[in-house]
Design a protein around this motif. Sequence first.
Motif, mmCIF file in Angstrom:
data_model
loop_
_atom_site.group_PDB
_atom_site.id
_atom_site.type_symbol
_atom_site.label_atom_id
_atom_site.label_comp_id
_atom_site.label_asym_id
_atom_site.label_seq_id
_atom_site.Cartn_x
_atom_site.Cartn_y
_atom_site.Cartn_z
ATOM 1 N N TYR A 300 0.953 -1.027 0.048
ATOM 2 C CA TYR A 300 -0.033 -0.049 0.067
ATOM 3 C C TYR A 300 1.011 1.236 0.014
ATOM 4 O O TYR A 300 0.611 2.275 -0.761
ATOM 5 C CB TYR A 300 -0.759 0.031 1.269
ATOM 6 C CG TYR A 300 -2.264 -0.707 0.803
ATOM 7 C CD1 TYR A 300 -3.085 -0.018 0.212
ATOM 8 C CD2 TYR A 300 -2.534 -1.789 1.547
ATOM 9 C CE1 TYR A 300 -4.594 -0.546 -0.117
ATOM 10 C CE2 TYR A 300 -4.015 -2.158 1.324
ATOM 11 C CZ TYR A 300 -4.843 -1.783 0.500
ATOM 12 O OH TYR A 300 -6.263 -2.142 0.261
ATOM 13 N N THR A 301 1.923 1.357 0.726
ATOM 14 C CA THR A 301 2.904 2.467 0.897
ATOM 15 C C THR A 301 3.506 2.877 -0.341
ATOM 16 O O THR A 301 3.600 3.891 -0.766
ATOM 17 C CB THR A 301 3.337 2.410 2.308
ATOM 18 O OG1 THR A 301 2.746 2.635 3.261
ATOM 19 C CG2 THR A 301 4.223 3.609 2.300
ATOM 20 N N ILE A 302 4.087 1.649 -0.866
ATOM 21 C CA ILE A 302 4.513 1.830 -2.257
ATOM 22 C C ILE A 302 3.713 2.401 -3.214
ATOM 23 O O ILE A 302 4.040 3.148 -3.957
ATOM 24 C CB ILE A 302 5.121 0.272 -2.499
ATOM 25 C CG1 ILE A 302 6.293 -0.120 -1.821
ATOM 26 C CG2 ILE A 302 5.780 0.418 -4.113
ATOM 27 C CD1 ILE A 302 6.766 -1.682 -1.900
ATOM 28 N N SER A 307 1.979 6.506 -6.562
ATOM 29 C CA SER A 307 0.743 7.216 -7.474
ATOM 30 C C SER A 307 0.876 8.786 -7.097
ATOM 31 O O SER A 307 -0.006 9.493 -7.737
ATOM 32 C CB SER A 307 -0.340 6.336 -7.283
ATOM 33 O OG SER A 307 -0.971 6.514 -5.756
ATOM 34 N N LEU A 308 1.118 9.188 -5.794
ATOM 35 C CA LEU A 308 0.749 10.561 -5.596
ATOM 36 C C LEU A 308 2.068 11.196 -5.555
ATOM 37 O O LEU A 308 2.022 12.512 -5.105
ATOM 38 C CB LEU A 308 0.469 10.414 -3.820
ATOM 39 C CG LEU A 308 -1.035 9.809 -3.795
ATOM 40 C CD1 LEU A 308 -1.384 9.500 -2.258
ATOM 41 C CD2 LEU A 308 -2.242 10.498 -4.436
ATOM 42 N N PRO A 312 9.372 7.297 -9.552
ATOM 43 C CA PRO A 312 8.790 5.998 -10.286
ATOM 44 C C PRO A 312 8.663 4.702 -9.071
ATOM 45 O O PRO A 312 9.293 4.678 -7.946
ATOM 46 C CB PRO A 312 9.754 5.717 -11.088
ATOM 47 C CG PRO A 312 11.070 6.179 -10.556
ATOM 48 C CD PRO A 312 10.677 7.697 -10.152
ATOM 49 N N PRO A 313 7.762 4.044 -9.282
ATOM 50 C CA PRO A 313 7.306 2.905 -8.431
ATOM 51 C C PRO A 313 8.476 2.038 -8.025
ATOM 52 O O PRO A 313 8.736 1.602 -6.892
ATOM 53 C CB PRO A 313 6.396 1.899 -8.971
ATOM 54 C CG PRO A 313 6.236 2.469 -10.624
ATOM 55 C CD PRO A 313 6.698 3.643 -10.594
ATOM 56 N N ALA A 360 0.340 -0.489 -12.572
ATOM 57 C CA ALA A 360 -0.662 -0.840 -11.462
ATOM 58 C C ALA A 360 -0.416 0.078 -10.217
ATOM 59 O O ALA A 360 -1.111 0.894 -9.532
ATOM 60 C CB ALA A 360 -0.911 -2.194 -11.185
ATOM 61 N N LEU A 361 0.977 0.074 -9.790
ATOM 62 C CA LEU A 361 1.469 0.840 -8.576
ATOM 63 C C LEU A 361 1.376 2.388 -8.840
ATOM 64 O O LEU A 361 0.892 3.180 -8.045
ATOM 65 C CB LEU A 361 3.027 0.326 -8.347
ATOM 66 C CG LEU A 361 3.106 -0.860 -7.594
ATOM 67 C CD1 LEU A 361 4.614 -1.299 -7.573
ATOM 68 C CD2 LEU A 361 2.523 -0.964 -6.007
ATOM 69 N N LYS A 362 1.828 2.754 -10.016
ATOM 70 C CA LYS A 362 1.743 4.060 -10.534
ATOM 71 C C LYS A 362 0.250 4.715 -10.546
ATOM 72 O O LYS A 362 -0.111 5.818 -10.387
ATOM 73 C CB LYS A 362 2.268 4.124 -11.738
ATOM 74 C CG LYS A 362 2.783 5.753 -12.212
ATOM 75 C CD LYS A 362 3.985 6.216 -11.490
ATOM 76 C CE LYS A 362 4.022 7.568 -11.405
ATOM 77 N NZ LYS A 362 4.790 8.316 -10.363
ATOM 78 N N ASN A 363 -0.523 3.769 -10.794
ATOM 79 C CA ASN A 363 -2.261 3.965 -10.958
ATOM 80 C C ASN A 363 -2.766 4.047 -9.607
ATOM 81 O O ASN A 363 -3.830 4.291 -9.441
ATOM 82 C CB ASN A 363 -2.634 2.856 -11.667
ATOM 83 C CG ASN A 363 -4.324 3.230 -12.251
ATOM 84 O OD1 ASN A 363 -4.289 4.393 -12.495
ATOM 85 N ND2 ASN A 363 -5.114 2.505 -11.793
ATOM 86 N N GLY A 364 -2.101 3.548 -8.332
ATOM 87 C CA GLY A 364 -2.560 3.398 -7.326
ATOM 88 C C GLY A 364 -3.389 2.303 -6.844
ATOM 89 O O GLY A 364 -3.671 2.124 -5.533
#
Length: 407
Positions: A300-302, A307-308, A312-313, A360-364
Amino acid sequence: MALSDPASQSPPPKVAIVGVGAIVSGDWRDPFVAGDGILCEGGVIVQIGALDARAVNSADVVIDAGGATAIPGLIDSHVHVTFGDYTPRQRTVGFLESYVHGGVTTAISASEVHVPGRPTDPAGVKALAIAAHKSFRNFRPGGMRVHAGSIILEPGLTDADFREAAEAGVWLAKAGFGAVETPFDYAPLVAAAKSAGMVTTCHTGGSSIPGSSAIRAEHLVAMQPHVSFHINGGPTAPPDEDFQVIVDKTEAALQVCTAGNLRTTLLVARLARDAGVFDRFLIATDTPTGSGVMPLGVLYTISHCASLTDMPPEWFIGAATGSCARVYGLGSGFLRAGRDADIALIDAPLGGSRTTALEALKNGDVPAVSAVVSSGWPRFVGRSRNTPAPMRPARVVSSRLVQTFAG
Ligand SMILES: [Zn+2]
């Protein structure tokens, strides 16, 4: 497929992971490894990148990642372990084993302060740390490695106490819950723990349990611990003006935690990047606490950070793997030959709008975990019981291991 923890029974098998879509190294400065395969033997990574047919055929177990992304097994550097796989704070059994299903292969104790009625005298905190350290040396819930036994710094601990604890294997120390007059009184205790070779950690921000006091930048500057625990707040953040002081006037790792303040997590990430000290930025959970048991907390924190912010992820994966391994001197944390075979396969979650784990991570989104290998042993292959299903499941395509299928 699941294998029970066999640490004491036989050497880890030779495991080949093929069909990897992307390999994230764990090093945020050089975040990718070219190629699509990883070969593990004897609990370490022996080859990474392009595996030839001979290497794959020599493996006892071959896992097809199906195009998923390989990352180092996550390291949660702020876990409130006590004894066994039990959290008294949330009265939950099996939480550590559940964290393995969130891709976490290493947990580092934030001190055993949640042991009910924990001792507060020097002899007691020393014994507690030694007992926790030794018991988790023999116990790997779900195959996870737990570094436990963090001595709670209390007034009265002497250099001889720290030496004795260190000789028994204790290498972690925690400031923040002792019966000190002011947090400045931790400075000599931190110094003594450091001279015994320990990694020193310090609560940061508002107090989290009755009786302890807020710890601010000025205290950290006086103490100079190795790690500023939950610098974003655990759960209450220090004032914003403190962060730049901690970045500039200490060399402490800047650990942000899921069970804290999200706004200041993002603030610290940007400060660390802008000051050129992103190596010091670590991601952990600070769980189980009042915030609960959070098996997906690190992911979650990654995801929140990726995303915010405009970073980069893969940088934030590094903050929960390689950067953490550097601060704590661990053998895991990087996907490189010679490092521990602690690996998670992650993928875009089924039904989402993105096609890879990093997108997906970048998308939140929280990615799916499709397999975990720790110390060279596959712990599960297919899907995690805690994440959504992956778009492309991992499969065991061959195994020469003898299995009994006994109940
Ligand atoms: Zn904590």
